[in-house]
Design an enzyme around this catalytic site. Structure first.
Site, PDB file in Angstrom:
ATOM      1  N   ASP A 168       0.792  -0.833  -0.259  1.00  0.00           N
ATOM      2  CA  ASP A 168      -0.491  -0.170  -0.096  1.00  0.00           C
ATOM      3  C   ASP A 168       0.542   0.911   0.021  1.00  0.00           C
ATOM      4  O   ASP A 168       0.450   2.164   0.669  1.00  0.00           O
ATOM      5  CB  ASP A 168      -0.736   0.419   1.236  1.00  0.00           C
ATOM      6  CG  ASP A 168      -2.154   0.887   0.966  1.00  0.00           C
ATOM      7  OD1 ASP A 168      -2.545   1.605  -0.145  1.00  0.00           O
ATOM      8  OD2 ASP A 168      -2.516   1.204   2.269  1.00  0.00           O
ATOM      9  N   LYS A 170       2.011   4.682  -0.946  1.00  0.00           N
ATOM     10  CA  LYS A 170       1.302   6.085  -1.707  1.00  0.00           C
ATOM     11  C   LYS A 170       2.015   6.537  -1.046  1.00  0.00           C
ATOM     12  O   LYS A 170       2.239   6.617   0.015  1.00  0.00           O
ATOM     13  CB  LYS A 170      -0.543   5.668  -1.535  1.00  0.00           C
ATOM     14  CG  LYS A 170      -1.058   5.241  -0.405  1.00  0.00           C
ATOM     15  CD  LYS A 170      -3.037   5.790  -0.685  1.00  0.00           C
ATOM     16  CE  LYS A 170      -3.099   4.996   0.954  1.00  0.00           C
ATOM     17  NZ  LYS A 170      -4.939   4.839   1.428  1.00  0.00           N
ATOM     18  N   ASN A 173       0.992   7.733   2.610  1.00  0.00           N
ATOM     19  CA  ASN A 173       1.769   6.433   3.579  1.00  0.00           C
ATOM     20  C   ASN A 173       3.061   7.402   3.881  1.00  0.00           C
ATOM     21  O   ASN A 173       4.240   6.023   4.247  1.00  0.00           O
ATOM     22  CB  ASN A 173       1.058   5.040   2.791  1.00  0.00           C
ATOM     23  CG  ASN A 173      -0.229   4.492   3.617  1.00  0.00           C
ATOM     24  OD1 ASN A 173      -0.344   5.498   4.414  1.00  0.00           O
ATOM     25  ND2 ASN A 173      -0.438   3.236   3.138  1.00  0.00           N
ATOM     26  N   ASP A 185       1.841   3.135   8.011  1.00  0.00           N
ATOM     27  CA  ASP A 185       1.429   1.802   7.900  1.00  0.00           C
ATOM     28  C   ASP A 185       0.730   0.659   6.936  1.00  0.00           C
ATOM     29  O   ASP A 185       1.086   0.172   6.173  1.00  0.00           O
ATOM     30  CB  ASP A 185      -0.281   2.563   6.765  1.00  0.00           C
ATOM     31  CG  ASP A 185      -1.294   2.460   7.133  1.00  0.00           C
ATOM     32  OD1 ASP A 185      -1.654   1.709   7.249  1.00  0.00           O
ATOM     33  OD2 ASP A 185      -2.233   2.879   6.167  1.00  0.00           O
ATOM     34  N   THR A 205      -4.342   0.393  -2.965  1.00  0.00           N
ATOM     35  CA  THR A 205      -5.021   2.066  -2.900  1.00  0.00           C
ATOM     36  C   THR A 205      -5.190   2.193  -4.513  1.00  0.00           C
ATOM     37  O   THR A 205      -4.213   1.634  -5.631  1.00  0.00           O
ATOM     38  CB  THR A 205      -4.319   3.058  -2.450  1.00  0.00           C
ATOM     39  OG1 THR A 205      -4.584   2.874  -0.932  1.00  0.00           O
ATOM     40  CG2 THR A 205      -5.520   4.398  -2.804  1.00  0.00           C
TER      41      THR A 205
END
Length: 691
Positions: A168, A170, A173, A185, A205
Site C-alpha cells: 500500500d 502511496k 502513507n 501504515d 489503493t
C-alpha cells in the site's frame, strides 16, 4: 482512561460568564502485570489532537506525562475487530512493524491494550504526509524527486530484504519528519516465508495498485511495491497519478492496459521519463530491481540535495545549480519553476503583493522597513525571525491612511526612586519597540478610552489578578505543594501564525481554532471566524463571519458574501481586502487550521520587546512568543500556564501545581511575564509618557 477535573478559579473583579474554564483532557493509562501477578500502571498519557483515521483505526497525539514525549497513537476499538480475521490482521501489522528499524520507516515505539482499545504508539511525523506536500506544491523539481525517491527506494529495499511486502505504498502513507521520508501504515503488509512465495489477496489503493493484483491470475510478490514506486515518482513529477480518472472502473481498465502518458507541456528530462517508463511495465518480471533503480542515470551523477529546508514543504527552495531547459546542467525543471525561489515566507508575500492588481497593490506596496513574516509552525525557516528585517527594494508608499500616530516612536517610562518594581519597569524602557496597547495623541487617547472604558476596566482587573497570582507564586518563600502537577487541556485561543506589517498596516494572524484576523495601526481590528458564534444571530447560516471594530468602537458584523457585495466605506473595504490577503497567504504556506466548535476568539492588542512579542486575546489571556522560539500563555486570571519549550512540547498546567525546581526555564520566563504585567499596570496608571 480517566479525565482530570477542572480546577476551581477565583473570579473576583471579573464576571463569571466571561471566564472560559479549561476542558478536562482524557488520560490513558498503560498497565503491565508484574511477576507476582499484580497489575501495575507503568505509564500515563494525555490524549491530544486528532490526526486522522483509516480502516478501523483513529489516530491521535498522545503525550507521555512522565517524559513529555509525544507519540502518534493508532487507537483501534476492540468491538470493531469481532471477526478473527480482522484481529489477526492487526496482530500481523504489529508483528511486522515492530520488527523494523530504519531511518526511513516510521518508528514503532510500543503497543498496549485496555478493556476497550488497542493502542499502537508510533513516531510522530511533524510535517504530515507527502499528500499534504503535493497538495501545496502541485509538483516537485527533479532534484527534489531524487531526494525523496532515494529514501523511499532504500526503505523498500530494507523491507524486501526481510521478505516484507508493503502493498500500500502511496503518498498518504509516506510521512515526513524533519524533512526525511518515513514509510508508515503496514495494515496491508505481508511477510513471505520464502522468496518464491506468491500472495493472492486483492488489496491496495486504486491509483497505486499493480495490474497483477487486479488480474489475480498469477499472484503477486515484491514487484507490486516497485510498481507503486513508479506511480509515486510520476505523481511527484507531474502532480497527478498516471492512471487517475473520475470512475474507478476506468482507472482499473487503464492500469490493466497500462494506458498513461506524460503531459505534452511538461518539461522533464529524458532520464526521468525513461525511469518511470521502465517501472510502469505490465510484466512484473520486466520491472527493474531496486538496485537497478538506484543506479539509473536519473540518479547517477545528478545533483541531489543532501537536505531540503522546511520551506520546501510549501514553495520551491533555492538550489546551488539553477535549472534550465537544454542547458546541459544536471537538473531540469519546468519553465514555471525556473524563476528564483523566495527564501522566506515574507518574500513570498511581498512578491504576491507586488504583483497584485489595483487596488490590492496600492494597499500592499512593500518597502525596506517592511518587517518579516513570523510563523509558529515548523513549515518555515526561522533564521530571520524576531527582530531581523528582510530587505526588499524601496518603493514610494501608496497608502499611509493606516499608519498609527505613534509610528517610529518608542515609549519612555518614567522612573520612581527607591522601588525595586520601578527598577524592573525602567529596565523595560529600552525594549519597547512597538506598543499597540496605547495611543500617542491626546485626541486618540480620549476617544479610545471612551469607546473601551468597560473593556479596559475588566482588562485591567485581569492584569491585576495575573500579576498578583504570579507575584505570590514566584516568591522565594512559596510553600511547596505535595500534589503532582495537574495537566489541563491546551487553550484554543492561541496565535498559531502571524505576520508583522506594522511598518505600514498592522499585524495579521491565524489562531489555532481557524480564526483569521488583523490588528491595524489605527487601532481598528477585524476577524474572520470559521463559523458563526452563538452571539451572531444568522439562523442556520453556517457561512464564515467577518467582525470589524473601528478605533471609535463601532462594530460591524457581516457574512463573507455580504462583505464582498456590500457597498462598504473605502477604508473598511481596504481592510477586508487585507484580511483576505493575510488568510490566503497563511493557507497557501501552511494550510488551514482545523475549525473548532464553541466560542471563538480574536487578538485585541499586541506589542514587541527585544525578547518577545506579546499578544492580548479577547478572552483576556496573554501570550508571549520568545526569541528562542519558546512560547508561554497565561490565562484564567493567571491561574493556568501553557508553555511550549525549545523541543516544541506544549504543556498546560495550573500555576500552583508547577514544580519550578524541575522547570527553571519556565520559571525564568514567568518572571519576565510578571515584569511585563507590572509595566502594563504602571502604564495604565499614567506612569508612561511619549517622547
Amino acid at each position: 482512561m480517566k479525565a482530570i477535573p477542572r480546577p476551581a478559579f477565583k473570579t473576583q473583579g471579573i464576571p463569571s460568564d466571561t471566564l472560559i474554564q479549561p476542558q478536562p483532557i482524557e488520560i490513558i493509562n498503560e498497565y503491565e502485570i508484574d511477576s507476582t501477578g499484580v497489575q501495575q500502571c507503568v505509564a500515563s498519557y494525555a490524549k491530544g489532537r486528532f490526526l486522522g483515521k483509516g480502516g478501523f483505526a483513529r489516530c491521535y497525539e498522545l503525550r507521555d506525562l512522565t517524559t513529555g514525549k509525544i507519540h502518534a497513537c493508532k487507537m483501534v476499538e476492540k468491538s470493531s475487530l469481532a471477526k478473527p480475521r480482522a484481529l489477526n490482521k492487526l496482530k500481523t501489522e504489529i508483528r511486522i512493524h515492530r520488527a523494523m528499524e530504519h531511518p526511513n520507516v516510521v518508528k514503532f515505539n510500543r503497543y498496549f491494550e485496555d478493556d476497550k482499545y488497542y493502542y499502537i504508539l508510533l513516531e510522530l511525523c511533524n510535517h504530515k504526509s507527502m499528500m499534504e506536500l503535493l497538495r501545496k506544491r502541485k509538483s516537485l523539481a527533479e532534484c527534489e524527486v531524487r531526494y525523496y525517491m532515494k529514501q523511499i527506494v532504500l526503505a523498500v529495499k530494507y523491507m524486501h530484504d526481510r521478505r516484507i511486502i508493503h502493498r500500500d505504498l502511496k503518498l498518504g502513507n509516506l510521512f515526513i519528519r524533519e524533512m526525511r521520508v518515513k514509510i508508515g501504515d503496514f495494515g496491508l503488509a505481508t511477510q513471505l516465508t520464502e522468496e518464491k512465495e506468491r500472495k493472492w489477496t486483492i488489496c491496495g489503493t486504486p491509483n497505486y495498485i499493480a495490474p497483477e493484483i487486479l488480474m489475480g491470475k498469477t499472484g503477486h510478490s515484491f514487484e507490486v511495491d516497485i510498481w507503486s514506486i513508479g506511480v509515486i515518482m510520476y505523481t511527484l513529477l507531474v502532480g497527478t497519478p498516471p492512471f487517475e480518472t473520475d470512475k474507478l472502473e476506468t482507472t482499473y481498465h487503464r492500469i490493466k492496459t497500462n494506458t498513461w502518458s506524460f503531459p505534452d507541456h511538461l518539461d522533464l528530462s529524458q532520464e526521468a521519463r525513461n525511469l518511470v517508463s521502465s517501472i510502469l511495465t505490465i510484466s512484473p518480471d520486466a520491472r527493474p530491481s531496486l538496485d537497478t533503480i538506484l543506479s539509473h542515470h536519473f540518479f547517477d551523477g545528478k545533483y541531489t540535495p543532501s537536505q531540503l529546508p522546511e520551506m520546501a514543504l510549501s514553495s520551491v527552495p533555492n538550489f546551488p545549480i539553477t535549472p534550465a531547459k537544454r542547458s546541459g546542467l544536471p537538473v531540469r525543471m519546468s519553465p514555471a519553476r525556473t524563476s528564483p525561489a523566495k527564501t522566506s515566507p515574507a518574500k513570498v508575500l511581498a512578491a504576491k503583493l507586488e504583483a497584485a492588481p489595483s487596488p490590492k497593490r496600492a494597499l500592499f506596496q512593500n518597502n525596506e522597513n517592511n518587517p518579516h513574516l513570523i510563523n509558529g509552525c515548523t513549515n518555515f525557516p526561522e533564521k530571520n525571525i524576531h527582530g531581523k528585517r528582510n530587505t526588499a527594494r524601496e518603493v514610494k508608499p501608496m497608502d499611509t491612511s493606516l499608519r498609527s500616530p505613534q509610528h517610529h516612536k518608542i515609549l519612555r517610562v518614567f522612573r520612581k526612586e527607591g522601588s525595586e518594581d520601578d527598577e524592573r519597569i525602567r529596565s523595560l524602557r529600552s525594549q519597547m519597540t512597538r506598543a499597540a496597547l496605547t495611543d500617542t495623541t491626546k485626541e486618540t487617547k480620549a476617544s479610545h478610552h471612551q469607546e473601551n472604558s468597560d473593556e479596559n476596566e475588566q482588562g485591567r482587573a485581569t492584569l491585576e489578578l495575573m500579576h498578583k497570582s504570579l507575584a505570590a507564586t514566584l516568591t522565594s518563600d512559596r510553600p511547596k505543594e505535595t500534589r503532582s502537577e495537574e495537566v489541563l487541556e491546551d487553550p484554543t485561543c492561541w496565535v498559531e501564525r502571524w505576520v508583522d506589517l506594522s511598518a505600514k498596516y498592522g499585524l495579521g494572524y491565524q489562531l489555532v481554532d481557524g480564526t483569521y484576523g488583523a490588528v491595524f495601526n489605527d487601532h481598528s481590528r477585524i476577524a474572520l471566524y470559521s463559523r458563526p458564534r452563538s452571539s451572531f444571530a444568522f439562523g442556520k447560516n453556517q457561512e464564515s463571519i467577518i467582525e470589524y471594530r473601528s478605533h471609535q468602537g463601532e462594530r460591524m458584523i457581516l457574512t463573507q458574501t455580504q462583505a464582498e457585495q456590500a457597498h462598504l466605506e473605502h477604508q473598511i473595504k481596504k481592510k477586508v481586502t487585507l484580511l483576505n490577503m493575510f488568510k490566503n497567504h497563511f493557507t497557501d504556506h501552511a494550510g488551514p487550521c482545523e475549525a473548532k466548535a464553541g466560542q471563538q476568539y480574536h487578538l485585541t492588542r499586541w506589542f514587541r520587546t527585544k525578547s518577545a512579542i506579546i499578544f492580548r486575546m479577547s478572552d483576556r489571556s496573554i501570550q508571549l512568543n520568545f526569541l528562542d522560539h519558546t512560547k508561554l500563555m497565561l490565562s484564567h486570571d493567571g491561574q493556568v500556564v501553557t508553555f511550549v519549550d525549545k523541543k516544541k512540547i506544549k504543556t498546560t498546567r495550573r500555576l500552583g501545581s508547577i514544580d519550578f525546581e524541575s522547570n527553571p526555564e519556565l520559571l525564568h520566563r514567568l518572571r519576565y511575564v510578571r515584569d511585563i504585567l507590572l509595566y502594563l499596570l504602571s502604564k495604565n496608571n499614567g506612569e508612561t509618557q511619549e517622547p
